[in-house]
Design a protein around this motif. Sequence first.
Motif, PDB file in Angstrom:
ATOM      1  N   ALA A  34      10.013  45.207  22.907  1.00  0.00           N
ATOM      2  CA  ALA A  34      10.022  44.245  21.801  1.00  0.00           C
ATOM      3  C   ALA A  34       8.588  43.880  21.455  1.00  0.00           C
ATOM      4  CB  ALA A  34      10.834  43.005  22.189  1.00  0.00           C
ATOM      5  N   ARG A  35       7.984  44.713  20.612  1.00  0.00           N
ATOM      6  CA  ARG A  35       6.589  44.508  20.228  1.00  0.00           C
ATOM      7  C   ARG A  35       6.369  45.215  18.897  1.00  0.00           C
ATOM      8  NH1 ARG A  35       7.075  49.132  22.904  1.00  0.00           N
ATOM      9  NH2 ARG A  35       5.560  50.800  22.624  1.00  0.00           N
ATOM     10  N   TRP A  36       5.219  44.993  18.279  1.00  0.00           N
ATOM     11  CA  TRP A  36       4.847  45.675  17.036  1.00  0.00           C
ATOM     12  C   TRP A  36       4.520  47.121  17.395  1.00  0.00           C
ATOM     13  CZ3 TRP A  36       5.154  44.964  12.005  1.00  0.00           C
ATOM     14  CH2 TRP A  36       4.253  45.585  11.128  1.00  0.00           C
ATOM     15  N   HIS A  37       5.334  48.070  16.951  1.00  0.00           N
ATOM     16  CA  HIS A  37       5.161  49.467  17.354  1.00  0.00           C
ATOM     17  C   HIS A  37       5.823  50.379  16.326  1.00  0.00           C
ATOM     18  CE1 HIS A  37       9.269  48.746  18.680  1.00  0.00           C
ATOM     19  NE2 HIS A  37       9.422  50.031  18.835  1.00  0.00           N
ATOM     20  N   TYR A  38       5.692  51.663  16.525  1.00  0.00           N
ATOM     21  CA  TYR A  38       6.309  52.648  15.638  1.00  0.00           C
ATOM     22  C   TYR A  38       6.629  53.891  16.452  1.00  0.00           C
ATOM     23  CZ  TYR A  38       2.138  55.532  15.813  1.00  0.00           C
ATOM     24  OH  TYR A  38       1.125  56.336  16.260  1.00  0.00           O
ATOM     25  N   HIS A  39       7.427  54.791  15.876  1.00  0.00           N
ATOM     26  CA  HIS A  39       7.746  56.066  16.511  1.00  0.00           C
ATOM     27  C   HIS A  39       8.252  57.027  15.438  1.00  0.00           C
ATOM     28  CE1 HIS A  39      11.739  54.251  16.311  1.00  0.00           C
ATOM     29  NE2 HIS A  39      11.305  53.277  17.085  1.00  0.00           N
ATOM     30  N   PRO A  40       8.151  58.335  15.668  1.00  0.00           N
ATOM     31  CA  PRO A  40       8.592  59.306  14.658  1.00  0.00           C
ATOM     32  C   PRO A  40      10.100  59.277  14.410  1.00  0.00           C
ATOM     33  CG  PRO A  40       7.190  60.346  16.322  1.00  0.00           C
ATOM     34  CD  PRO A  40       7.532  58.986  16.827  1.00  0.00           C
ATOM     35  N   GLU A  41      10.859  58.796  15.375  1.00  0.00           N
ATOM     36  CA  GLU A  41      12.312  58.792  15.249  1.00  0.00           C
ATOM     37  C   GLU A  41      12.809  57.757  14.242  1.00  0.00           C
ATOM     38  OE1 GLU A  41      11.171  60.623  18.988  1.00  0.00           O
ATOM     39  OE2 GLU A  41      10.632  58.713  18.067  1.00  0.00           O
ATOM     40  N   ILE A  42      13.867  58.090  13.536  1.00  0.00           N
ATOM     41  CA  ILE A  42      14.618  57.119  12.739  1.00  0.00           C
ATOM     42  C   ILE A  42      15.330  56.192  13.716  1.00  0.00           C
ATOM     43  CG2 ILE A  42      16.536  56.870  11.103  1.00  0.00           C
ATOM     44  CD1 ILE A  42      15.851  60.008  10.594  1.00  0.00           C
ATOM     45  N   GLU A  43      15.417  54.930  13.372  1.00  0.00           N
ATOM     46  CA  GLU A  43      16.086  53.981  14.273  1.00  0.00           C
ATOM     47  C   GLU A  43      17.126  53.163  13.516  1.00  0.00           C
ATOM     48  OE1 GLU A  43      13.799  51.928  17.244  1.00  0.00           O
ATOM     49  OE2 GLU A  43      14.752  50.010  16.745  1.00  0.00           O
ATOM     50  N   ILE A  44      18.324  53.063  14.107  1.00  0.00           N
ATOM     51  CA  ILE A  44      19.339  52.119  13.651  1.00  0.00           C
ATOM     52  C   ILE A  44      19.369  51.013  14.684  1.00  0.00           C
ATOM     53  CG2 ILE A  44      21.767  51.732  13.138  1.00  0.00           C
ATOM     54  CD1 ILE A  44      20.607  55.233  12.886  1.00  0.00           C
ATOM     55  N   HIS A  45      19.234  49.772  14.244  1.00  0.00           N
ATOM     56  CA  HIS A  45      18.981  48.663  15.164  1.00  0.00           C
ATOM     57  C   HIS A  45      19.950  47.510  14.904  1.00  0.00           C
ATOM     58  CE1 HIS A  45      15.947  46.564  17.791  1.00  0.00           C
ATOM     59  NE2 HIS A  45      16.647  45.529  17.364  1.00  0.00           N
ATOM     60  N   LEU A  46      20.469  46.937  15.993  1.00  0.00           N
ATOM     61  CA  LEU A  46      21.357  45.783  15.923  1.00  0.00           C
ATOM     62  C   LEU A  46      20.786  44.639  16.752  1.00  0.00           C
ATOM     63  CD1 LEU A  46      24.114  44.236  15.537  1.00  0.00           C
ATOM     64  CD2 LEU A  46      24.929  45.492  17.568  1.00  0.00           C
ATOM     65  N   ILE A  47      20.752  43.450  16.177  1.00  0.00           N
ATOM     66  CA  ILE A  47      20.434  42.225  16.918  1.00  0.00           C
ATOM     67  C   ILE A  47      21.756  41.573  17.314  1.00  0.00           C
ATOM     68  CG2 ILE A  47      19.501  39.890  16.754  1.00  0.00           C
ATOM     69  CD1 ILE A  47      17.261  41.802  16.989  1.00  0.00           C
ATOM     70  N   ARG A  48      21.980  41.451  18.620  1.00  0.00           N
ATOM     71  CA  ARG A  48      23.232  40.856  19.085  1.00  0.00           C
ATOM     72  C   ARG A  48      23.126  39.343  19.282  1.00  0.00           C
ATOM     73  NH1 ARG A  48      25.406  45.092  23.658  1.00  0.00           N
ATOM     74  NH2 ARG A  48      23.368  44.656  24.561  1.00  0.00           N
ATOM     75  N   GLU A  49      21.913  38.875  19.645  1.00  0.00           N
ATOM     76  CA  GLU A  49      21.734  37.458  19.942  1.00  0.00           C
ATOM     77  C   GLU A  49      20.419  36.964  19.356  1.00  0.00           C
ATOM     78  OE1 GLU A  49      22.758  36.141  24.070  1.00  0.00           O
ATOM     79  OE2 GLU A  49      22.671  38.291  24.490  1.00  0.00           O
ATOM     80  N   SER A  50      20.362  35.681  19.094  1.00  0.00           N
ATOM     81  CA  SER A  50      19.174  34.926  18.703  1.00  0.00           C
ATOM     82  C   SER A  50      18.867  35.005  17.215  1.00  0.00           C
ATOM     83  CB  SER A  50      17.937  35.351  19.504  1.00  0.00           C
ATOM     84  OG  SER A  50      17.279  36.464  18.944  1.00  0.00           O
ATOM     85  N   MET A  51      18.005  34.088  16.796  1.00  0.00           N
ATOM     86  CA  MET A  51      17.501  34.039  15.432  1.00  0.00           C
ATOM     87  C   MET A  51      15.992  34.198  15.482  1.00  0.00           C
ATOM     88  SD  MET A  51      19.679  30.717  14.140  1.00  0.00           S
ATOM     89  CE  MET A  51      18.840  30.661  12.556  1.00  0.00           C
ATOM     90  N   GLY A  52      15.409  34.627  14.374  1.00  0.00           N
ATOM     91  CA  GLY A  52      13.962  34.778  14.353  1.00  0.00           C
ATOM     92  C   GLY A  52      13.493  35.491  13.109  1.00  0.00           C
ATOM     93  N   THR A  53      12.405  36.238  13.258  1.00  0.00           N
ATOM     94  CA  THR A  53      11.768  36.910  12.135  1.00  0.00           C
ATOM     95  C   THR A  53      11.650  38.399  12.408  1.00  0.00           C
ATOM     96  OG1 THR A  53      10.470  34.925  11.645  1.00  0.00           O
ATOM     97  CG2 THR A  53       9.698  36.997  10.693  1.00  0.00           C
ATOM     98  N   MET A  54      12.142  39.213  11.479  1.00  0.00           N
ATOM     99  CA  MET A  54      11.978  40.660  11.537  1.00  0.00           C
ATOM    100  C   MET A  54      10.732  41.032  10.749  1.00  0.00           C
ATOM    101  SD  MET A  54      14.371  43.577   9.782  1.00  0.00           S
ATOM    102  CE  MET A  54      13.906  45.316   9.765  1.00  0.00           C
TER     103      MET A  54
END
Length: 295
Positions: A34-54
Amino acid sequence: MSHNIIDQGSLEVVVPKGNESIRWLEHGYPSTLARWHYHPEIEIHLIRESMGTMMAGDGMVPFAPGQVSLLGSNVPHNWISEIGPNEKTSIPNRDVACQVLPNRIQALAQIFPEAMQILTLLRRGDQAIVLRGQSAGRVASILTAMGAHHDLDRLIDLLEIFRIFVQAPRGEWTTVVTPGYQPEASPGMAERVNQALAYIKAHIGDCITLEDVAAQVAMDPSSFSRFFKRAAGINFSEMVCRLRTARASLLLVTTDLPIAQVRVMSGFRNAANFNRRFKMETGTTPRAYRQAHYH
């Protein structure tokens, strides 16, 4: 496995297990993932808990439980959770994601023309797509179940997720990143951005100055200001205001603290400025926001 690409964030090298081409993972917060990062792969992402900023590319949007997103190849991203005063300091089951290299989908489309719609979707994914409504709920269910699947079942899950994204009604998706966004390409960018974000988050209720944060990353203030704008797509003061608003939003819906105390704990020293900024970000006043969301 190496990737010769410009350093636009902290490169995450993804190594699927065995012969699998689709990687499924889950993790909590805080986490090294959980940090500012990148990768060549496509990512599908789900947040299950908490509120915040994407954060994705040069965009920032609030997130809440159930947020589903699709991030294109090499789009830098991060989710910053706001943890309330009465909550645990960690969120063990916050994130679920799957990742796949785009060339796998490109190869599929060469054989099956029906998959060309997925390539169009992935180009849109360069702007980071966020789903909502029924489409988000359907993807969340499939993505969660994917963890127990392997081989053909996991491939079917991925194709079904793509189908939902492709066919989602226009009112159930939006993009986050500005078209044509080009990330900062200086060495050490991710480390400095993450140091700055950690400092802002830790001192969100205090007086935070550009000079203070610049000192944390060993840069002079003017250089840091230009660097931060290029790296995060938003200027420093705007970032601080948005994160303060995210903290206030959480406190308003998870506590019964007086609004004046919420304002101070979120780092707003002036009531008029707090009300103005909050309405600018959320479309409503702090009091109306609490009445609409507090349970």
